[in-house]
Design an enzyme around this catalytic site. Structure first.
Site, short mmCIF file in Angstrom:
data_model
loop_
_atom_site.label_atom_id
_atom_site.label_comp_id
_atom_site.label_asym_id
_atom_site.label_seq_id
_atom_site.Cartn_x
_atom_site.Cartn_y
_atom_site.Cartn_z
N ASP A 81 37.13 116.50 34.10
CA ASP A 81 38.01 115.94 33.07
C ASP A 81 37.78 116.59 31.71
OD1 ASP A 81 38.70 114.27 35.14
OD2 ASP A 81 38.82 112.50 33.87
N CYS A 122 31.38 112.97 39.68
CA CYS A 122 32.15 112.87 38.44
C CYS A 122 33.35 111.94 38.54
CB CYS A 122 32.51 114.27 37.95
SG CYS A 122 31.06 115.11 37.26
N ASP A 123 34.14 111.94 37.47
CA ASP A 123 35.04 110.83 37.13
C ASP A 123 35.92 110.30 38.26
OD1 ASP A 123 33.96 111.79 34.77
OD2 ASP A 123 35.73 111.32 33.60
N LYS A 124 36.69 111.16 38.91
CA LYS A 124 37.64 110.68 39.91
C LYS A 124 37.10 110.80 41.33
CE LYS A 124 40.20 110.07 36.45
NZ LYS A 124 39.20 110.60 35.53
N CYS A 193 28.04 114.07 32.73
CA CYS A 193 27.76 114.02 31.28
C CYS A 193 26.88 112.82 30.92
CB CYS A 193 29.06 114.00 30.50
SG CYS A 193 30.00 115.54 30.67
N GLU A 489 43.84 111.22 29.62
CA GLU A 489 42.80 110.68 28.75
C GLU A 489 43.03 111.16 27.32
OE1 GLU A 489 39.01 111.78 30.35
OE2 GLU A 489 39.04 110.16 31.83
N SER A 515 38.83 108.70 27.85
CA SER A 515 37.60 109.20 28.44
C SER A 515 36.52 108.15 28.28
CB SER A 515 37.18 110.49 27.74
OG SER A 515 35.83 110.78 27.98
#
Length: 614
Positions: A81, A122-124, A193, A489, A515
């Site tokens: 992202d 990570c995010d998704k 992150c 985002e 985000s």
């Protein structure tokens, strides 16, 4: 009693062809009597949170085989992202979640695997795999790649992360040399992150859901202790798979573990730790796949009674996820919630009979063993690397200070209401969300004038061109699941607002999302979105908007009659209704058009509405 799914392809004369193909992958006669475990990896060289996962699948596979199973690894996609941010690449991020879920379903069902170990980060990727796990409903254990170490530089007393690099880059007073120093220092290692952004929030929530092992969300990617999580997952999945199929122990299925109470535990944790607002979107989608009736109303109810026990970047520059680990990790937070009577402690997990049983072993404020104390002392080495398990640094002591430390007791909570809130009003009839943990107390109630933009790009330009002033509420609409499409985002606009010194003087309101690195008065997921006829599409420049987080309300200060008049005028536009006034220079591919056609608004998790084809 369930029958091993793999027997479909490994037994019977009519499956000679399938067995011939299995043999070509290395399987033997003995292997046809063993459970086949899918090792679902997500290695890619595009994403720092996944760049170190190449060998993790085989690490897990060897343990599966040593425990009496057959391991078969495959890979799915992973979008970064941060790299996709601020351009049309972000249109693909949220839709990739559903694509990941589909790809896992396709592979696991096509090959009749008996169970899964999901290696996400990570995010998704984590939510996509969780959606697949609920959909398929076979034994599963999640093990993520782990968080990145926080960055350091001599130019700042605080630790750094990705957001710091973005904010300093937009600061017109910062020199090129200072920007370059932050850029080189903000993301020093592999891993997700380092703040409590979306990736780390979701990995922490897998612990609360009961689908991963203790430490999954907080043990650093670089630390040698993380290796144990992969090894334990490989051994453990074979054990629970045999129990599920051979002993008829149905409670090992993910839908049995991820009950309504488990979803409440996950959301309770997220509110207490001030996690990413994206977790709301994802938990709603995962619950839908699990057949659990978990809604925005449940989240709103929890947000009013769960205290905020933790403030981690981006909500505070003092702490990052590595500090949460030192304070006892997620089970320390769950322990505080349990002592407050706001945790369902009888939920089942992949590692313990009940959550209470797990807390007795893993909560450092109870009676931890020396081994568990050492486990939570695992800390950063401060050495840039892309290699997993490359260091074994230990903190000299744990952070057990529940009065002023990283994790607080309920008696010493940052606030009696948690770090996430759901707001309702005439501009968001079906709700919107705000990370209240990141909002300065002085603007928890804020009235301002609307500064309307119809894309993230327009909002960014206006902020950087100093067209946004103190007292403005920047509206970014037509960026929802349908309108974007893909629900971008808004980290750049919120970061630039901070760079301009307006972090305590402005708000941002969008039908898009934020985000996990976002802080400030940033309100997203406005539902219904503009493209679906939401009232955010009726707001005009200069309209007054009142945001009241303590009372959970958000309203444009217009009469019902005026809103009805504007809605009628909008509907009269026919095919041009509920679309941006001016065409945006945005290429929407056929794949994204398909997503937009089926996407629901954020209050439903931005999932596909398959009722259109039922």
């Amino acid at each position: 009693m369930p029958v091993y799914r793999s027997k479909t392809t490994t037994s019977g004369r009519n499956m000679a062809g399938a067995r011939a193909l299995w043999r070509a992958t290395g399987m033997t006669d003995d292997d046809f009597q063993k459970p086949i475990i899918a090792v679902v990896n997500s290695f890619t060289q595009f994403v720092p949170g996944h760049v170190h996962l190449k060998d993790m699948g085989q690490l897990v596979a060897r343990e599966i085989e040593a425990a009496g199973g057959v391991a078969k690894e495959f890979n799915t996609i992973a979008v970064d992202d941060g790299i996709a941010m601020g351009h049309d690449g972000m249109l693909y991020s949220l839709p990739s979640r559903d694509l990941i879920a589909d790809s896992v379903e396709y592979m696991v069902n096509a090959h009749c695997a008996d169970a899964m170990v999901c290696i996400s980060n990570c995010d998704k990727i984590t939510p996509g795999m969780l959606m697949a796990a609920m959909r398929i409903n076979i034994p599963v254990i999640f093990v993520s790649g782990g968080p990145m170490e926080a960055g350091k530089t001599k130019l700042s007393e605080n630790k750094l992360d990705l957001v710091d690099a973005m904010v300093i880059a937009a600061d017109p007073t910062a020199t090129d040399e200072r920007v370059a120093e932050y850029e080189r220092s903000a993301c020093p290692t592999c891993g997700s992150c380092s703040g409590m952004f979306t990736a780390n929030s979701m990995n922490c929530l897998t612990e609360a859901l009961g689908l991963s092992l203790p430490g999954n969300g907080t043990t650093l990617a670089t630390h040698s202790d993380r290796r144990r999580l992969f090894l334990d997952a490989g051994r453990r999945i074979v054990d629970i798979t045999k129990r599920y199929y051979e002993n008829d122990e149905a409670n090992w299925a993910p839908r049995s573990i991820a009950s309504f109470e488990a979803f409440e535990n996950a959301m309770t944790l997220d509110i207490a730790m001030g996690g990413s607002t994206n977790t709301i979107l994802h938990l709603l989608a995962i619950a839908r796949e699990a057949g659990v009736d978990f809604s925005m109303e449940d989240i709103d109810r929890l947000s009013r009674k769960v205290p905020q026990l933790c403030k981690v970047a981006p909500n505070s520059p003092k702490y990052h996820v590595e500090d949460v680990h030192r304070a006892g990790g997620i089970f320390a937070l769950l322990g505080e919630l349990d002592r407050g009577g706001i945790l369902h402690n009888q939920c089942h997990t992949v590692h313990s009979k009940t959550m209470l049983e797990a807390l007795k072993s893993w909560d450092i404020m109870r009676s931890p063993t020396p081994e568990i104390i050492e486990f939570y002392k695992a800390g950063p080495a401060g050495i840039p690397t892309q290699t997993a398990f490359s260091q074994s640094t230990r903190w000299p002591s744990l952070d057990g200070d529940r009065a002023e430390g990283c994790i607080r007791s309920i008696e010493n909570a940052f606030s009696l209401e948690g770090g996430l809130a759901v707001l309702y009003g005439n501009i968001a009839v079906d709700g919107c969300v705000v990370k209240s943990a990141g909002v300065d107390e002085s603007i928890l109630v804020f009235e301002g004038r609307a500064h309307v933009t119809e894309s993230q790009d327009e909002a960014v330009k206006n902020i950087l061109d100093d067209k946004v002033e103190a007292g403005d509420i920047v509206i970014v609409r037509y960026e929802g699941p349908k309108g974007g499409p893909g629900m971008q985002e808004m980290l750049y606009p919120t970061s630039y607002i901070k760079s301009k010194g307006l972090g305590k003087a402005c708000a941002l309101l969008t039908d898009g999302r934020f985000s996990g690195g976002t802080s400030g008065l940033s309100i997203g997921h406005v539902s219904p979105e503009a493209a679906a006829g939401g009232a955010i599409g009726l707001v005009e420049n200069g309209d007054r908007i009142l945001i009241d987080i303590p009372n959970r309300s958000i309203n444009v200060l217009l009469s019902d009659e005026e809103l009805a008049k504007r809605r009628a005028a909008m509907e009269a536009k026919g095919a041009a209704a509920w679309k941006p006034v001016e065409m945006r220079p945005r290429k929407v591919s056929p794949a994204l058009k398909v997503y937009a056609h089926f996407a629901t608004s954020a209050d439903k998790g931005a999932v596909r509405d398959i009722s259109q084809i039922d």
